[in-house]
Design an enzyme around this catalytic site. Sequence first.
Site, short mmCIF file in Angstrom:
data_model
loop_
_atom_site.label_atom_id
_atom_site.label_comp_id
_atom_site.label_asym_id
_atom_site.label_seq_id
_atom_site.Cartn_x
_atom_site.Cartn_y
_atom_site.Cartn_z
CB CYS A 2 1.63 -0.75 4.28
SG CYS A 2 0.49 -0.73 2.98
CG HIS A 44 -2.93 0.51 5.76
ND1 HIS A 44 -2.08 -0.06 5.16
CD2 HIS A 44 -3.75 -0.64 6.24
CE1 HIS A 44 -2.22 -1.34 5.04
NE2 HIS A 44 -3.41 -1.79 5.86
CG HIS A 96 -2.86 0.48 1.42
ND1 HIS A 96 -2.17 1.05 2.17
CD2 HIS A 96 -4.07 1.09 0.58
CE1 HIS A 96 -2.49 2.33 1.96
NE2 HIS A 96 -3.60 2.31 1.38
CG HIS A 98 -4.67 -2.21 -4.42
ND1 HIS A 98 -4.18 -2.89 -3.28
CD2 HIS A 98 -4.38 -2.98 -5.59
CE1 HIS A 98 -3.97 -4.23 -4.06
NE2 HIS A 98 -4.13 -4.40 -5.05
#
Length: 112
Positions: A2, A44, A96, A98
């Site tokens: 990731c 994560h 992931h 954000h």
Amino acid sequence: MCIFCDIVEGKIPSTKVYEDEYVIAIRDLNPQAPVHDLVIPKKHFDNIVDLAAADDGTYSAAVIDAIAEVAKAEGIDEGFRVINNCGADAGQSVMHVHFHVIGGRKFEEKII
Ligand code: AMP
């Protein structure tokens, strides 16, 4: 693998604008406005649905606090936009979670 986990761990370089125990904020590589930062939980979570289900509130609260801190640090706290793309259909390209913090220019009233 990731990419944002690698950024959190310092394996990939980034321009950090904020960091605390739970969150980092970095400049977006491909800015869409004069200020375009990404607030990223250090742990994560795939997306906002995963964050809501798997977090006890610690990371969610830290994200909100970090967004405000980033806006202040960037001098845009009088007016800015926060965008989260959740899932491929919404245009999420990094899986992931954000939050885009975007500002430094005037936006139209329409969101999209
Ligand atoms: P999204 O499309 O909502 O998943 O947003 C992903 C964002 O991550 C995009 O705005 C990219 O420009 C940004 N991005 C991808 N790789 C990097 C990187 N290595 N450093 C900073 N921003 C990145």
